[in-house]
Design a protein around this motif. Structure first.
Motif: not given
Length: 246
Positions: A117-120, A132-135, A196-198
């Protein structure tokens, strides 16, 4: 690295967003993908938009359910039809950055990971600018995931060549959370790619934006799907609430 990636997308009345979602998939630098969209009896013009895209790009496969059944049924139908060595998920109102598949697939193949999974970024319904960024966490196991769902569905990918096809419990909500838990009963760890990719879009009318509904579906997940005891289920429902607050 030429593995086929099957992208799973349920659609229900997403005419406002679906074209942008499809464009973000077609803009991927990694080209060996198939997109399987399953419509859950939409009543808007999203069907026309998807059909137009499927005509110009043969990698897009469009299927329809005969009755409104929810995202889990739609996703499972798509997984059943998937031909890829890897299965990725993107909802019909969310977006990927162009190198999402390329970077995440390289991360999986190089390290021999089966669930990643990735950050988004979170965006609002009408605003593409990040709110907001979810790391993401570097690693997650089953026990950690019981406390709260730390895997954004729009970022998740699993290796179906290694794990086989794994399906979601057919509940109306939290089915993606249930899928990660199911995989983590087989796998010791899921692994996070920090970039972050999404973009996850928060919609005002979504079930996931309704706090009381989410409490109900969390309870169903823990008690009926995971078959935890009454007190364990209560504990993890409470931990989910505290995670949301803090």
């Amino acid at each position: 690295m030429d593995s086929l990636v099957s992208i799973i997308t349920p659609n229900y009345n997403s005419e406002k967003f679906i074209a942008q979602t499809l464009q973000s998939i077609r803009a991927q630098t990694y080209k060996n993908w198939e997109l399987i969209i399953v419509d859950d009896c939409s009543t808007d013009k999203s069907l026309d938009i998807i059909e137009e895209y499927s005509k110009i790009d043969k990698r897009i496969k469009f299927l329809k359910l005969s009755e409104n059944s929810g995202a889990a049924v739609a996703r499972n139908k798509a997984i059943k039809e998937a031909n890829g060595n890897f299965i990725a998920f993107l909802d019909s109102d969310d977006l990927w950055l162009p190198k999402k598949l390329e970077k995440q697939l390289a991360f999986m193949v190089h390290n021999n990971y089966n669930l990643t999974y990735t950050s988004y970024n979170i965006i609002s319904e009408n605003d593409v600018a990040p709110k907001k960024t979810v790391f993401c966490k570097p690693e997650l196991n089953y026990k950690q995931m019981l406390y709260s769902n730390k895997i954004g569905c729009l970022t998740a990918m699993y290796n179906s060549a290694n794990l086989g096809k794994i399906y979601m419990p057919e509940i109306r909500k939290r089915q993606d959370y249930a899928l990660w838990l199911k995989i983590l009963k087989k796998e010791k760890m899921a692994y996070g790619f920090q970039e972050v990719l999404a973009f996850y879009r928060v919609r005002s009318n979504s079930i996931s934006n309704n706090k009381m509904e989410m409490l109900k579906w969390n309870w169903i997940l823990y008690k009926k799907v995971e078959k935890l005891s009454y007190f364990e289920s209560l504990f993890y429902v409470t931990s989910n609430i505290l995670n949301k607050i803090f």
